[in-house]
Design a protein around this motif. Structure first.
Motif, short mmCIF file in Angstrom:
data_model
loop_
_atom_site.label_atom_id
_atom_site.label_comp_id
_atom_site.label_asym_id
_atom_site.label_seq_id
_atom_site.Cartn_x
_atom_site.Cartn_y
_atom_site.Cartn_z
N GLU A 6 98.90 -2.43 137.18
CA GLU A 6 99.12 -2.36 135.74
C GLU A 6 100.47 -1.71 135.45
N LEU A 20 100.79 -4.24 127.71
CA LEU A 20 100.45 -3.93 129.09
C LEU A 20 100.43 -5.21 129.92
N SER A 21 100.80 -5.06 131.18
CA SER A 21 100.76 -6.19 132.12
C SER A 21 99.87 -5.84 133.30
N CYS A 22 99.20 -6.86 133.80
CA CYS A 22 98.35 -6.72 134.99
C CYS A 22 98.78 -7.82 135.95
N TRP A 36 90.26 -5.84 130.84
CA TRP A 36 90.98 -4.59 130.61
C TRP A 36 89.97 -3.54 130.21
N TYR A 94 94.62 2.91 131.06
CA TYR A 94 94.16 1.53 130.96
C TYR A 94 94.19 0.89 132.35
N TYR A 95 93.10 0.18 132.65
CA TYR A 95 92.94 -0.47 133.94
C TYR A 95 92.64 -1.95 133.75
N CYS A 96 93.07 -2.76 134.71
CA CYS A 96 92.60 -4.14 134.74
C CYS A 96 91.77 -4.32 136.01
N THR A 119 97.44 2.56 133.98
CA THR A 119 98.68 2.92 133.30
C THR A 119 98.32 3.75 132.07
#
Length: 125
Positions: A6, A20-22, A36, A94-96, A119
């Motif tokens: 992330e 946000l990017s994963c 997410w 934040y997690y993916c 993140t």
């Protein structure tokens, strides 16, 4: 080895936006529902949003509906979470993760695995 990373977190004022990017490595995201989640200090991890493998279906927690948008670019092997109108209560790590239980688009933590490192998102003035 399946790995998700992330990025895109940071400090933002209330009302602001972040994306946000994963990103996945070691496997293709195309085949999977991606979710997410977030975890605030002293609280349990909770589902925020998830997206089907094609991107055609999505689900959102009530607390973020109308403010957050999940999307994916399978060509880039990446899933995004656009967060607008951020509030202090959105502050969390934040997690993916990859859905590993065939259960539609439910946002249950136990249905997901291969968590990234997270993140931090901090919404404060």
């Amino acid at each position: 080895q399946l790995q998700l990373v992330e990025s895109g977190g940071g400090l933002v004022q209330p009302g602001g936006s972040l994306r946000l990017s994963c990103a996945a490595s070691g496997f293709r995201l195309d085949y999977y529902v991606i979710g997410w989640f977030r975890q605030a200090p002293g609280k349990e991890r909770e589902g925020v949003s998830c997206i089907s493998s094609s991107g055609g279906s999505t689900n959102y927690a009530d607390s973020v509906k109308g403010r957050f948008t999940i999307s994916r670019d399978n060509a880039k092997n990446t899933v995004y979470l656009q967060m607008n109108s951020l509030k202090p209560e959105d502050t969390a790590v934040y997690y993916c993760a990859v859905r590993t239980v065939a259960a539609g688009l439910e946002l249950k933590v136990t249905f997901y695995a291969y968590w990234g490192q997270g993140t931090q998102v901090t919404v404060s003035s």
